[in-house]
Write a protein that holds these residues in place. Structure first.
Motif, PDB file in Angstrom:
ATOM      1  N   THR A  64       0.606 -15.298  -6.790  1.00  0.00           N
ATOM      2  CA  THR A  64       0.090 -14.167  -6.238  1.00  0.00           C
ATOM      3  C   THR A  64       1.298 -13.534  -5.731  1.00  0.00           C
ATOM      4  O   THR A  64       2.229 -13.993  -5.430  1.00  0.00           O
ATOM      5  CB  THR A  64      -0.644 -14.657  -4.822  1.00  0.00           C
ATOM      6  OG1 THR A  64      -1.876 -15.571  -5.291  1.00  0.00           O
ATOM      7  CG2 THR A  64      -1.107 -13.467  -3.876  1.00  0.00           C
ATOM      8  N   ALA A  65       1.213 -12.306  -5.990  1.00  0.00           N
ATOM      9  CA  ALA A  65       2.434 -11.351  -5.396  1.00  0.00           C
ATOM     10  C   ALA A  65       1.984 -10.612  -4.317  1.00  0.00           C
ATOM     11  O   ALA A  65       1.246  -9.805  -4.489  1.00  0.00           O
ATOM     12  CB  ALA A  65       2.777 -10.730  -6.802  1.00  0.00           C
ATOM     13  N   GLU A  66       2.952 -10.458  -3.450  1.00  0.00           N
ATOM     14  CA  GLU A  66       2.994  -9.746  -2.266  1.00  0.00           C
ATOM     15  C   GLU A  66       4.213  -8.820  -2.283  1.00  0.00           C
ATOM     16  O   GLU A  66       5.465  -9.319  -2.137  1.00  0.00           O
ATOM     17  CB  GLU A  66       2.838 -10.497  -1.081  1.00  0.00           C
ATOM     18  CG  GLU A  66       2.709  -9.733   0.166  1.00  0.00           C
ATOM     19  CD  GLU A  66       2.566 -10.320   1.605  1.00  0.00           C
ATOM     20  OE1 GLU A  66       2.160  -9.641   2.617  1.00  0.00           O
ATOM     21  OE2 GLU A  66       2.984 -11.757   1.591  1.00  0.00           O
ATOM     22  N   ASP A  67       4.166  -7.485  -2.152  1.00  0.00           N
ATOM     23  CA  ASP A  67       5.258  -6.618  -2.289  1.00  0.00           C
ATOM     24  C   ASP A  67       5.374  -6.016  -0.816  1.00  0.00           C
ATOM     25  O   ASP A  67       4.427  -5.530  -0.150  1.00  0.00           O
ATOM     26  CB  ASP A  67       4.889  -5.727  -3.389  1.00  0.00           C
ATOM     27  CG  ASP A  67       3.852  -4.751  -3.302  1.00  0.00           C
ATOM     28  OD1 ASP A  67       3.947  -3.515  -2.636  1.00  0.00           O
ATOM     29  OD2 ASP A  67       2.722  -5.035  -3.668  1.00  0.00           O
ATOM     30  N   PHE A  68       6.588  -5.729  -0.531  1.00  0.00           N
ATOM     31  CA  PHE A  68       7.027  -4.945   0.722  1.00  0.00           C
ATOM     32  C   PHE A  68       7.670  -3.707   0.341  1.00  0.00           C
ATOM     33  O   PHE A  68       8.769  -3.889  -0.296  1.00  0.00           O
ATOM     34  CB  PHE A  68       7.823  -5.765   1.602  1.00  0.00           C
ATOM     35  CG  PHE A  68       7.226  -7.152   1.743  1.00  0.00           C
ATOM     36  CD1 PHE A  68       6.420  -7.114   3.051  1.00  0.00           C
ATOM     37  CD2 PHE A  68       7.152  -8.294   1.106  1.00  0.00           C
ATOM     38  CE1 PHE A  68       5.686  -8.393   3.589  1.00  0.00           C
ATOM     39  CE2 PHE A  68       6.539  -9.403   1.529  1.00  0.00           C
ATOM     40  CZ  PHE A  68       5.836  -9.541   2.506  1.00  0.00           C
ATOM     41  N   ARG A  69       6.990  -2.400   0.361  1.00  0.00           N
ATOM     42  CA  ARG A  69       7.696  -1.385  -0.095  1.00  0.00           C
ATOM     43  C   ARG A  69       8.093  -0.374   1.324  1.00  0.00           C
ATOM     44  O   ARG A  69       7.505  -0.453   2.558  1.00  0.00           O
ATOM     45  CB  ARG A  69       6.464  -0.408  -0.723  1.00  0.00           C
ATOM     46  CG  ARG A  69       6.217  -1.263  -1.990  1.00  0.00           C
ATOM     47  CD  ARG A  69       5.020  -0.603  -2.834  1.00  0.00           C
ATOM     48  NE  ARG A  69       5.616   0.615  -3.351  1.00  0.00           N
ATOM     49  CZ  ARG A  69       4.859   1.387  -3.633  1.00  0.00           C
ATOM     50  NH1 ARG A  69       3.648   1.465  -3.699  1.00  0.00           N
ATOM     51  NH2 ARG A  69       5.509   2.546  -4.409  1.00  0.00           N
ATOM     52  N   ASN A  70       9.149   0.499   0.995  1.00  0.00           N
ATOM     53  CA  ASN A  70       9.659   1.138   2.163  1.00  0.00           C
ATOM     54  C   ASN A  70       9.200   2.537   2.047  1.00  0.00           C
ATOM     55  O   ASN A  70       9.568   3.325   1.198  1.00  0.00           O
ATOM     56  CB  ASN A  70      11.135   1.349   1.998  1.00  0.00           C
ATOM     57  CG  ASN A  70      11.810   1.870   3.275  1.00  0.00           C
ATOM     58  OD1 ASN A  70      11.274   2.491   3.839  1.00  0.00           O
ATOM     59  ND2 ASN A  70      13.019   1.493   3.492  1.00  0.00           N
ATOM     60  N   PRO A  71       8.210   3.199   2.806  1.00  0.00           N
ATOM     61  CA  PRO A  71       7.565   4.376   2.723  1.00  0.00           C
ATOM     62  C   PRO A  71       8.683   5.396   2.928  1.00  0.00           C
ATOM     63  O   PRO A  71       8.523   6.710   2.666  1.00  0.00           O
ATOM     64  CB  PRO A  71       6.404   4.605   3.585  1.00  0.00           C
ATOM     65  CG  PRO A  71       6.884   3.430   4.814  1.00  0.00           C
ATOM     66  CD  PRO A  71       7.795   2.251   3.903  1.00  0.00           C
ATOM     67  N   ASP A  72       9.762   5.136   3.508  1.00  0.00           N
ATOM     68  CA  ASP A  72      10.782   6.205   3.829  1.00  0.00           C
ATOM     69  C   ASP A  72      11.901   6.459   2.615  1.00  0.00           C
ATOM     70  O   ASP A  72      12.665   7.285   2.992  1.00  0.00           O
ATOM     71  CB  ASP A  72      11.700   5.623   5.154  1.00  0.00           C
ATOM     72  CG  ASP A  72      10.696   5.682   6.321  1.00  0.00           C
ATOM     73  OD1 ASP A  72       9.583   6.567   6.615  1.00  0.00           O
ATOM     74  OD2 ASP A  72      11.041   4.789   7.146  1.00  0.00           O
TER      75      ASP A  72
END
Length: 125
Positions: A64-72
């Motif tokens: 399972t892959a969980e990604d953390f993205r930076n909206p800024d």
């Protein structure tokens, strides 16, 4: 690989068929999904090779892959956690080393390691 512009995004033909890439999920894979899939796919493939080489019995591996993205920062992927669920025999006490080897030998993880933090966890089921 050759890519061409389509009405809804970009398309390329591969040995296995057509790959559609689009900002709209209704028309193809989103680029960040392909990046995450590359990290997960490479890692699980490398892990499977290591387990086979060590002659360890494995019935199933899921990741399972969980990604953390930076909206800024234009949705930049800053971190990905890959969580492996491994079903097999004789794995206790060996998985920490296997996880280390997996990360070290996955070309996709190594390609992004200076820009994206990739963490890997596991559980034996």
């Amino acid at each position: 690989m050759e890519f061409k512009i389509t009405e809804h995004g970009i398309q390329t033909k591969t040995y296995f068929g057509v790959l559609d890439i689009s900002a709209d999920e209704e028309h193809g894979f989103r680029p960040f999904q392909l990046m995450i899939a590359s990290l997960a796919g490479c890692s699980v493939s490398v892990m499977r090779k290591i387990l086979k080489k060590k002659r360890l019995e494995v019935e199933d591996i899921q990741v399972t892959a969980e990604d953390f993205r930076n909206p800024d920062k234009a949705g930049r992927i800053e971190k990905v956690n890959l969580h492996f669920k491994i079903k097999g025999k004789g794995l206790e006490g060996k998985m920490d080393k296997i996880m280390e080897l997996t990360k070290k030998n996955c070309s996709m993880v190594q390609s992004v390691s200076d820009q994206i933090e990739v963490t890997e966890t596991y559980e034996l089921i």
